[in-house]
Design a protein around this motif. Structure first.
Motif, short mmCIF file in Angstrom:
data_model
loop_
_atom_site.label_atom_id
_atom_site.label_comp_id
_atom_site.label_asym_id
_atom_site.label_seq_id
_atom_site.Cartn_x
_atom_site.Cartn_y
_atom_site.Cartn_z
N GLY A 192 0.82 -1.20 0.00
CA GLY A 192 0.00 0.00 0.00
C GLY A 192 0.86 1.25 0.00
N ASN A 193 1.91 1.25 0.81
CA ASN A 193 2.70 2.47 0.97
C ASN A 193 3.50 2.82 -0.28
OD1 ASN A 193 3.16 4.63 2.74
ND2 ASN A 193 5.12 3.76 3.44
N ILE A 194 4.05 1.81 -0.93
CA ILE A 194 4.81 2.09 -2.16
C ILE A 194 3.86 2.65 -3.23
CG2 ILE A 194 4.64 -0.24 -3.22
CD1 ILE A 194 7.63 0.06 -4.01
N THR A 195 2.64 2.14 -3.24
CA THR A 195 1.63 2.63 -4.18
C THR A 195 1.23 4.07 -3.85
OG1 THR A 195 0.78 0.37 -4.43
CG2 THR A 195 -0.67 2.15 -5.14
N ALA A 196 1.04 4.34 -2.56
CA ALA A 196 0.65 5.69 -2.13
C ALA A 196 1.72 6.71 -2.51
CB ALA A 196 0.43 5.71 -0.62
N HIS A 197 2.99 6.35 -2.31
CA HIS A 197 4.07 7.27 -2.68
C HIS A 197 4.06 7.55 -4.17
CE1 HIS A 197 5.69 6.64 1.35
NE2 HIS A 197 6.51 7.64 1.12
N TRP A 198 3.80 6.52 -4.95
CA TRP A 198 3.77 6.71 -6.41
C TRP A 198 2.64 7.65 -6.81
CZ3 TRP A 198 7.05 6.83 -9.97
CH2 TRP A 198 6.69 6.74 -11.32
N ILE A 199 1.50 7.52 -6.15
CA ILE A 199 0.37 8.44 -6.40
C ILE A 199 0.83 9.88 -6.09
CG2 ILE A 199 -1.94 9.14 -5.63
CD1 ILE A 199 -2.47 6.13 -5.00
N GLY A 200 1.49 10.05 -4.96
CA GLY A 200 1.95 11.38 -4.55
C GLY A 200 2.95 11.97 -5.53
N TYR A 201 3.93 11.18 -5.92
CA TYR A 201 4.94 11.68 -6.88
C TYR A 201 4.28 12.01 -8.22
CZ TYR A 201 8.92 10.44 -3.88
OH TYR A 201 9.83 10.38 -2.86
N SER A 202 3.34 11.18 -8.63
CA SER A 202 2.71 11.39 -9.93
C SER A 202 1.87 12.66 -9.92
CB SER A 202 1.84 10.18 -10.30
OG SER A 202 2.65 9.03 -10.37
N GLU A 203 1.17 12.90 -8.82
CA GLU A 203 0.37 14.14 -8.72
C GLU A 203 1.27 15.37 -8.74
OE1 GLU A 203 -3.41 12.38 -6.18
OE2 GLU A 203 -2.39 14.19 -5.46
N MET A 204 2.40 15.28 -8.05
CA MET A 204 3.31 16.43 -8.02
C MET A 204 3.92 16.68 -9.39
SD MET A 204 3.38 18.09 -5.23
CE MET A 204 4.81 18.81 -4.43
N ARG A 279 5.92 -0.66 -10.23
CA ARG A 279 7.24 -1.10 -10.67
C ARG A 279 7.42 -0.81 -12.16
NH1 ARG A 279 9.69 -6.79 -12.35
NH2 ARG A 279 8.16 -6.30 -13.96
N GLU A 280 6.41 -1.17 -12.92
CA GLU A 280 6.44 -0.98 -14.37
C GLU A 280 6.57 0.50 -14.75
OE1 GLU A 280 6.19 -3.75 -16.08
OE2 GLU A 280 6.39 -2.72 -18.04
N GLU A 281 5.67 1.32 -14.21
CA GLU A 281 5.63 2.74 -14.60
C GLU A 281 6.87 3.50 -14.13
OE1 GLU A 281 0.76 3.33 -14.43
OE2 GLU A 281 2.04 4.60 -13.18
N SER A 282 7.43 3.10 -13.00
CA SER A 282 8.53 3.87 -12.42
C SER A 282 9.89 3.33 -12.86
CB SER A 282 8.45 3.86 -10.88
OG SER A 282 8.88 2.62 -10.36
N GLY A 283 9.90 2.21 -13.54
CA GLY A 283 11.17 1.60 -13.90
C GLY A 283 11.93 1.14 -12.66
N GLY A 284 11.22 0.70 -11.67
CA GLY A 284 11.85 0.24 -10.43
C GLY A 284 11.95 -1.27 -10.38
N TRP A 285 12.11 -1.80 -9.17
CA TRP A 285 12.20 -3.25 -9.01
C TRP A 285 11.86 -3.67 -7.59
CZ3 TRP A 285 16.57 -0.16 -9.90
CH2 TRP A 285 17.47 -0.04 -8.84
N PHE A 286 11.64 -4.98 -7.43
CA PHE A 286 11.50 -5.58 -6.11
C PHE A 286 12.74 -6.42 -5.84
CE2 PHE A 286 6.97 -5.36 -7.55
CZ PHE A 286 6.54 -4.47 -6.59
N ASP A 287 13.09 -6.51 -4.57
CA ASP A 287 14.15 -7.45 -4.18
C ASP A 287 13.88 -7.91 -2.76
OD1 ASP A 287 16.42 -9.04 -4.36
OD2 ASP A 287 17.66 -7.44 -5.19
N GLU A 288 14.69 -8.84 -2.30
CA GLU A 288 14.47 -9.38 -0.97
C GLU A 288 15.72 -9.20 -0.10
OE1 GLU A 288 14.55 -13.88 -0.96
OE2 GLU A 288 14.58 -13.48 -3.12
N CYS A 289 15.52 -9.16 1.20
CA CYS A 289 16.63 -9.08 2.16
C CYS A 289 16.47 -10.20 3.17
CB CYS A 289 16.60 -7.75 2.91
SG CYS A 289 16.73 -6.31 1.86
#
Ligand code: F0G
Length: 377
Positions: A192-204, A279-289
């Motif tokens: 949810g949070n990664i999605t929310a941040h993307w909404i915020g960046y996109s609006e800005m 991930r797709e729209e931002s050209g980002g990625w997922f990884d694990e720790c």
């Protein structure tokens, strides 16, 4: 003087509230963006790393951003009770904001595997705590069902107002940096949070491309945003999961998630489709720790920078450091890592991983000064 009264008042024009909405707030938001000094010096790569310390929200996590919105709207719509499933932080926030609003909170938490501080919060704020013999994903399935046929409002991040509140963290980051970072790294559970941040960046980004020049209501022209000089860039969004709870890495739901980072012990993320889109729209990625990598990053941050976050939060830094070292995050980048929760939430994990235990001495001057001299560098 200008009293800060929380993120809804601060970003009223960009949030789903009405002029006469009664705002339920505890002064959340406006958290510090701290530039790391000591950790980057030990890296080969020239990278600026900032941590957004969301652990300094009123109940100690980023959930307060979403909860002020969700509870404000629930109350406006006449709801007298809220419900959530939680690994701990959502339940702490729900309990506190319900108390503030004068309504009832029901929180469904996994039996065991919840940090003590979070349980203490739900209990102190007077929530009805329902501990199930199951994990977060079981709880989520149950509360969705309950909320569909009982007069209680569901305040998990499937409630759309939650993400609206949480998007404001991206606004704050842009205001401070004068632009979006190149990479934004977050721990991922439900996503949810990664999605929310993307909404915020996109609006800005959309706003800046409209050549906005109006001063924002809160700072009256003092923030970098006021000049309208913002670059409409958006960051690459990078989400890190704990290895034992990494459905985005497996490409499928995980039925028996496990990790020391109990906040993100989630195998069936609620924002699955949206997160893949981010991930797709931002050209980002997922990884694990791995768990030991997460704990090492938590300790490093506490020891080298004076910032104490909970284990789940440290996944963002653990992953970012690995990706900086490998060059996947290139030199010259500006990186923001979200520290989602306060270290005080989970004292047991902190104490049990500390190698150096307290030095026990008699309450005498000789003993105390000897202990100090023994440990002077
Ligand atoms: N970090 C912390 C400290 C959390 O509490 C959570 C989620 C996350 C990261 C992951 O955020 O789900 O938006 O991807 N905690 C929820 C809870 C599940 O119940 O407190 P996400």
């Amino acid at each position: 003087g200008h009293r800060y009264t929380g993120l809804i008042d601060r970003y009223r024009d960009r949030l789903p509230v009405h002029d006469d909405t009664r705002v339920i707030s505890l002064g959340e938001g406006a958290t510090p963006l701290i530039r790391l000094n000591n950790i980057p010096r030990e890296l080969d790569s020239e990278v600026e790393i900032y941590v957004k310390y969301e652990g300094l929200n009123p109940t100690g996590s980023f959930k307060d951003r979403g909860m002020t919105m969700a509870v404000t709207r629930a109350v406006e719509e006449g709801s007298r009770a809220i419900v959530c499933a939680s690994t701990g932080n959502t339940s702490a926030a729900a309990a506190a904001y319900a108390a503030r609003a004068g309504i009832t909170a029901f929180v469904v938490i996994p039996d065991g595997k919840i940090a003590m501080g979070k349980l203490a919060q739900a209990m102190m704020h007077g929530a009805t705590v329902i501990q199930i013999a199951g994990n977060f994903d079981d709880g989520m399935r149950l509360v969705k069902e309950v909320a569909s046929n009982t007069p209680v409002t569901l305040v998990n991040s499937v409630n759309p107002y939650r993400l609206q509140g949480q998007k404001t963290a991206a606004f704050e980051i842009i205001e401070e940096l004068g632009r979006a970072p190149d990479y934004h790294c977050l721990p991922v559970g439900n996503a949810g949070n990664i999605t929310a941040h993307w909404i915020g960046y996109s609006e800005m980004a959309a706003r800046s491309s409209e050549d906005v020049t109006d001063a924002c209501a809160y700072c009256q022209g003092h923030c970098k945003y006021a000049g309208g000089g913002m670059v409409g860039n958006r960051p690459h969004m990078v989400g890190y999961q704990a290895s034992g709870s990494a459905p985005f890495m497996r490409g499928a739901m995980v039925d028996d998630p496990d990790t020391v980072a109990t906040a993100i012990r989630i195998g069936h993320p609620q924002s699955w489709d949206m997160a893949w889109k981010v991930r797709e729209e931002s050209g980002g990625w997922f990884d694990e720790c791995a768990d030991d990598e997460i704990l090492a990053a938590q300790k490093l941050l506490a020891e080298k920078e004076g910032v104490f976050c909970e284990p789940a939060s440290a996944a963002s830094l653990a992953g970012a450091l690995r990706d900086i070292r490998s060059g996947r995050i290139p030199a010259g980048s500006t990186v923001v890592c979200t520290l989602t929760g306060n270290g005080l939430k989970d004292p047991d994990t902190a104490i049990s991983q500390s190698v150096v235990q307290p030095t026990r001495v008699p309450a005498e001057l000789d003993a105390v000064s000897q202990a100090i001299r023994d440990n002077l560098a």
